[in-house]
Design an enzyme around this catalytic site. Structure first.
Site, PDB file in Angstrom:
ATOM      1  N   ASP A  13       0.819  -1.222   0.000  1.00  0.00           N
ATOM      2  CA  ASP A  13       0.000   0.000   0.000  1.00  0.00           C
ATOM      3  C   ASP A  13       0.848   1.266   0.000  1.00  0.00           C
ATOM      4  O   ASP A  13       0.427   2.307   0.501  1.00  0.00           O
ATOM      5  CB  ASP A  13      -0.949   0.041   1.215  1.00  0.00           C
ATOM      6  CG  ASP A  13      -1.855  -1.173   1.276  1.00  0.00           C
ATOM      7  OD1 ASP A  13      -2.249  -1.661   0.215  1.00  0.00           O
ATOM      8  OD2 ASP A  13      -2.146  -1.622   2.392  1.00  0.00           O
ATOM      9  N   HIS A  43      -4.720  -2.002  -5.612  1.00  0.00           N
ATOM     10  CA  HIS A  43      -4.078  -0.746  -6.023  1.00  0.00           C
ATOM     11  C   HIS A  43      -5.194   0.236  -6.344  1.00  0.00           C
ATOM     12  O   HIS A  43      -6.102  -0.101  -7.100  1.00  0.00           O
ATOM     13  CB  HIS A  43      -3.282  -0.896  -7.317  1.00  0.00           C
ATOM     14  CG  HIS A  43      -2.298  -2.006  -7.354  1.00  0.00           C
ATOM     15  ND1 HIS A  43      -1.030  -1.887  -6.865  1.00  0.00           N
ATOM     16  CD2 HIS A  43      -2.368  -3.240  -7.893  1.00  0.00           C
ATOM     17  CE1 HIS A  43      -0.356  -3.001  -7.103  1.00  0.00           C
ATOM     18  NE2 HIS A  43      -1.149  -3.845  -7.710  1.00  0.00           N
ATOM     19  N   THR A 276      -9.853  -4.940   1.902  1.00  0.00           N
ATOM     20  CA  THR A 276     -10.653  -5.401   3.037  1.00  0.00           C
ATOM     21  C   THR A 276     -11.333  -4.271   3.805  1.00  0.00           C
ATOM     22  O   THR A 276     -12.161  -4.532   4.671  1.00  0.00           O
ATOM     23  CB  THR A 276      -9.738  -6.155   4.028  1.00  0.00           C
ATOM     24  OG1 THR A 276      -8.660  -5.275   4.385  1.00  0.00           O
ATOM     25  CG2 THR A 276      -9.159  -7.414   3.409  1.00  0.00           C
ATOM     26  N   ARG A 280      -5.487   0.824   8.445  1.00  0.00           N
ATOM     27  CA  ARG A 280      -4.035   0.598   8.440  1.00  0.00           C
ATOM     28  C   ARG A 280      -3.412   1.333   9.623  1.00  0.00           C
ATOM     29  O   ARG A 280      -3.740   2.497   9.861  1.00  0.00           O
ATOM     30  CB  ARG A 280      -3.411   1.131   7.152  1.00  0.00           C
ATOM     31  CG  ARG A 280      -3.932   0.449   5.898  1.00  0.00           C
ATOM     32  CD  ARG A 280      -3.323   1.113   4.656  1.00  0.00           C
ATOM     33  NE  ARG A 280      -3.891   0.591   3.429  1.00  0.00           N
ATOM     34  CZ  ARG A 280      -4.141   1.342   2.345  1.00  0.00           C
ATOM     35  NH1 ARG A 280      -3.879   2.631   2.346  1.00  0.00           N
ATOM     36  NH2 ARG A 280      -4.644   0.788   1.277  1.00  0.00           N
TER      37      ARG A 280
HETATM   38  P1  GTP Z   1      -0.622  -2.914  -2.890  1.00  0.00           P
HETATM   39  O1  GTP Z   1      -0.305  -3.554  -4.179  1.00  0.00           O
HETATM   40  O2  GTP Z   1      -1.898  -3.420  -2.272  1.00  0.00           O
HETATM   41  O3  GTP Z   1       0.516  -2.977  -1.946  1.00  0.00           O
HETATM   42  O4  GTP Z   1      -1.051  -1.344  -3.097  1.00  0.00           O
HETATM   43  P2  GTP Z   1      -0.411  -0.004  -3.693  1.00  0.00           P
HETATM   44  O5  GTP Z   1       1.024   0.120  -3.342  1.00  0.00           O
HETATM   45  O6  GTP Z   1      -0.767   0.132  -5.116  1.00  0.00           O
HETATM   46  O7  GTP Z   1      -1.175   1.119  -2.849  1.00  0.00           O
HETATM   47  P3  GTP Z   1      -2.749   1.364  -2.600  1.00  0.00           P
HETATM   48  O8  GTP Z   1      -3.344   1.861  -3.858  1.00  0.00           O
HETATM   49  O9  GTP Z   1      -3.370   0.207  -1.926  1.00  0.00           O
HETATM   50  O10 GTP Z   1      -2.680   2.489  -1.460  1.00  0.00           O
HETATM   51  C1  GTP Z   1      -2.167   3.750  -1.656  1.00  0.00           C
HETATM   52  C2  GTP Z   1      -3.275   4.794  -1.364  1.00  0.00           C
HETATM   53  O11 GTP Z   1      -2.697   6.078  -1.372  1.00  0.00           O
HETATM   54  C3  GTP Z   1      -4.365   4.827  -2.423  1.00  0.00           C
HETATM   55  O12 GTP Z   1      -5.574   5.163  -1.818  1.00  0.00           O
HETATM   56  C4  GTP Z   1      -3.899   5.925  -3.378  1.00  0.00           C
HETATM   57  O13 GTP Z   1      -4.979   6.549  -4.066  1.00  0.00           O
HETATM   58  C5  GTP Z   1      -3.277   6.886  -2.408  1.00  0.00           C
HETATM   59  N1  GTP Z   1      -2.150   7.664  -2.932  1.00  0.00           N
HETATM   60  C6  GTP Z   1      -1.066   7.217  -3.619  1.00  0.00           C
HETATM   61  N2  GTP Z   1      -0.191   8.205  -3.803  1.00  0.00           N
HETATM   62  C7  GTP Z   1      -0.728   9.305  -3.211  1.00  0.00           C
HETATM   63  C8  GTP Z   1      -0.270  10.640  -3.024  1.00  0.00           C
HETATM   64  O14 GTP Z   1       0.809  11.013  -3.412  1.00  0.00           O
HETATM   65  N3  GTP Z   1      -1.099  11.480  -2.333  1.00  0.00           N
HETATM   66  C9  GTP Z   1      -2.307  11.101  -1.842  1.00  0.00           C
HETATM   67  N4  GTP Z   1      -3.046  11.992  -1.201  1.00  0.00           N
HETATM   68  N5  GTP Z   1      -2.752   9.832  -1.989  1.00  0.00           N
HETATM   69  C10 GTP Z   1      -1.973   8.960  -2.666  1.00  0.00           C
HETATM   70  P1  IMP Z   2      -2.273 -12.605   2.351  1.00  0.00           P
HETATM   71  O1  IMP Z   2      -1.307 -12.124   1.329  1.00  0.00           O
HETATM   72  O2  IMP Z   2      -3.702 -12.330   1.996  1.00  0.00           O
HETATM   73  O3  IMP Z   2      -2.017 -14.034   2.718  1.00  0.00           O
HETATM   74  O4  IMP Z   2      -2.009 -11.758   3.689  1.00  0.00           O
HETATM   75  C1  IMP Z   2      -0.808 -11.894   4.419  1.00  0.00           C
HETATM   76  C2  IMP Z   2      -0.409 -10.544   5.050  1.00  0.00           C
HETATM   77  O5  IMP Z   2      -0.034  -9.648   4.011  1.00  0.00           O
HETATM   78  C3  IMP Z   2      -1.533  -9.848   5.819  1.00  0.00           C
HETATM   79  O6  IMP Z   2      -0.942  -9.126   6.882  1.00  0.00           O
HETATM   80  C4  IMP Z   2      -2.113  -8.871   4.807  1.00  0.00           C
HETATM   81  O7  IMP Z   2      -2.718  -7.766   5.419  1.00  0.00           O
HETATM   82  C5  IMP Z   2      -0.837  -8.467   4.063  1.00  0.00           C
HETATM   83  N1  IMP Z   2      -1.075  -8.068   2.659  1.00  0.00           N
HETATM   84  C6  IMP Z   2      -1.246  -8.889   1.582  1.00  0.00           C
HETATM   85  N2  IMP Z   2      -1.399  -8.190   0.470  1.00  0.00           N
HETATM   86  C7  IMP Z   2      -1.296  -6.889   0.812  1.00  0.00           C
HETATM   87  C8  IMP Z   2      -1.334  -5.678   0.069  1.00  0.00           C
HETATM   88  O8  IMP Z   2      -1.479  -5.669  -1.147  1.00  0.00           O
HETATM   89  N3  IMP Z   2      -1.204  -4.529   0.773  1.00  0.00           N
HETATM   90  C9  IMP Z   2      -1.009  -4.538   2.116  1.00  0.00           C
HETATM   91  N4  IMP Z   2      -0.960  -5.638   2.862  1.00  0.00           N
HETATM   92  C10 IMP Z   2      -1.103  -6.813   2.205  1.00  0.00           C
HETATM   93 MG    MG Z   3      -2.981  -1.817  -1.646  1.00  0.00          MG
END
Ligand code: GTP
Ligand code: IMP
Ligand code: MG
Length: 358
Positions: A13, A43, A276, A280
């Site tokens: 995230d 994402h 989910t 966080r």
């Molecule tokens: P995973 O693959 O699940 O690890 O996710 P991810 O790395 O792609 O990140 P995810 O989109 O789950 O979470 C990032 C959150 O921050 C999202 O809600 C984005 O819209 C937000 N976001 C990302 N960059 C920025 C930013 O620079 N500013 C703000 N305000 N929000 C951001």
């Molecule tokens: P699983 O990958 O669903 O088995 O989860 C294992 C652990 O990784 C848990 O703590 C989840 O919350 C974390 N996790 C899995 N995928 C992500 C992601 O994309 N973003 C943040 N946490 C994750």
């Molecule tokens: Mg994410």
């Protein structure tokens, strides 16, 4: 011909999706290929002002000229994949490797009913762990065996290596983060696979000699969802962090309430899981994890996201000079302590909210 890999440097995230959406529009890669574990990822990206929560389709879909691929290492949830194809209108340019493992209902049930997984590790319940276990038992179904996927089947390693021979550019999109790696993370509070750049290459079938850049992404602070330890900002330690005292003050000015300092901070920073909806936990930027993760990933560049959440005056700023002094200091500190250049600074959730120093 370039290959750029984007990976997460903390606990997932970090905003990889957002960074990918920018790189897809700005660099115009011929191919965006998804690596990582599977639909446990969420994402969040924006296209034309509309938000998308993607678990299967590469975030590079925002560039409608890019071909979209999903590597063999990525687990597929068939119905979720087909829903996202419809939602994003990517039919015809999205393909899966024929060897992707398939998540079945039983895997999801097991992920949700097994106490160790659901309550202990705190998994996403998406079935990824049980499916990867089944894969190791060599009893999993593969994408090529699923009739509904027949129009989406390809040989991803062949496609990407052929593309490189034609001087095309490839962007590799990973998921999760270093602290969740099965090998290097906070075991047993980890996901079901390694999450480093090397794994991303194995996921898509590309050799390490072809890579130009590994961009490791960190949020301007550290967050974590699910089980496993993490140092949070709370009542006891906030006194050590003038920066967080300011953030808490801003949260209170906005009338945000909660049962603890950390709850108020999470809520103010809008740190809710994409998959989910879980809250966080929020902590100060974890420099030592960041440094170790940059080392194991072989980082050549760093991307910092959500700088505007800590420093609201930086929202949607596009030039480095226009960042506030506090934000510049924070970025310099990360650069110096991690020892890798910060080349991308994200100042908002939409693709073009970006300072590009590459
Ligand atoms: P995973 O693959 O699940 O690890 O996710 P991810 O790395 O792609 O990140 P995810 O989109 O789950 O979470 C990032 C959150 O921050 C999202 O809600 C984005 O819209 C937000 N976001 C990302 N960059 C920025 C930013 O620079 N500013 C703000 N305000 N929000 C951001
Ligand atoms: P699983 O990958 O669903 O088995 O989860 C294992 C652990 O990784 C848990 O703590 C989840 O919350 C974390 N996790 C899995 N995928 C992500 C992601 O994309 N973003 C943040 N946490 C994750
Ligand atoms: Mg994410």
């Amino acid at each position: 011909m370039t290959v750029t890999i984007v990976v997460g440097g903390h606990f997932g995230d970090e905003g990889k999706g957002k960074v990918i959406s920018y790189l897809a529009l700005h660099d115009k890669p011929d191919i965006v290929v998804r690596a990582g574990v599977g639909p446990n990822a969420g994402h969040r990206v924006y296209r034309d002002g509309k938000a998308y929560g993607l678990r299967m389709i590469p975030c590079g879909f925002v560039n409608d000229k890019s071909r979209l691929l999903v590597g063999a290492g990525v687990l597929i949830d068939t119905s979720r994949f087909l829903e996202e194809v419809d939602m994003t209108g990517t039919r015809g340019r999205i393909m899966l490797d024929k060897r992707c493992g398939i998540i079945e209902e039983g895997h999801k049930e097991q992920d949700r009913s097994n106490k160790h997984l659901s309550k202990g590790v705190g998994t996403t319940g998406s079935g990824c762990g049980p499916a990867n276990a089944e894969r190791a038992h060599r009893t999993i179904k593969l994408a090529k065996d699923i009739p509904e996927l027949k129009d989406y089947i390809t040989d991803v390693p062949q496609e990407i290596n052929d593309a490189l021979n034609k001087n095309k550019n490839i962007l590799v999109e990973s998921s999760q983060g270093f602290g969740l790696s099965l090998f290097y993370g906070t075991y047993p509070y980890v996901t079901s696979k390694d999450t480093t750049a090397s794994m991303a290459l194995a996921d898509i079938g590309l050799g390490p000699t072809k890579v130009k850049d590994v961009i490791v992404i960190y949020k301007a602070y550290t967050t974590r969802v699910g089980g496993g330890s993490m140092e949070v900002v709370d009542e006891e330690n906030i006194g050590n962090y003038p920066l967080w005292q300011d953030v808490l003050e801003n949260a209170k000015k906005k009338g945000i309430k909660g049962n603890s300092v950390n709850e108020i901070l999470s809520s103010y920073l809008n740190e809710l899981g994409t998959v989910t909806g879980r809250t966080r936990r929020v902590g100060n930027f974890d420099f030592s994890l960041a440094k170790y993760s940059a080392m194991v990933n072989g980082a050549t560049q760093i991307g910092i996201t959500c700088i505007d959440k800590l420093f609201p005056e930086c929202y949607r700023v596009k030039n480095y000079e226009e960042l506030s002094e506090g934000a510049k200091r924070h970025i310099k500190e990360i650069e110096e302590k991690v020892g890798v250049r910060v080349s991308l600074i994200s100042t908002g959730p939409e693709a073009w909210d970006m300072i590009d120093l590459r």
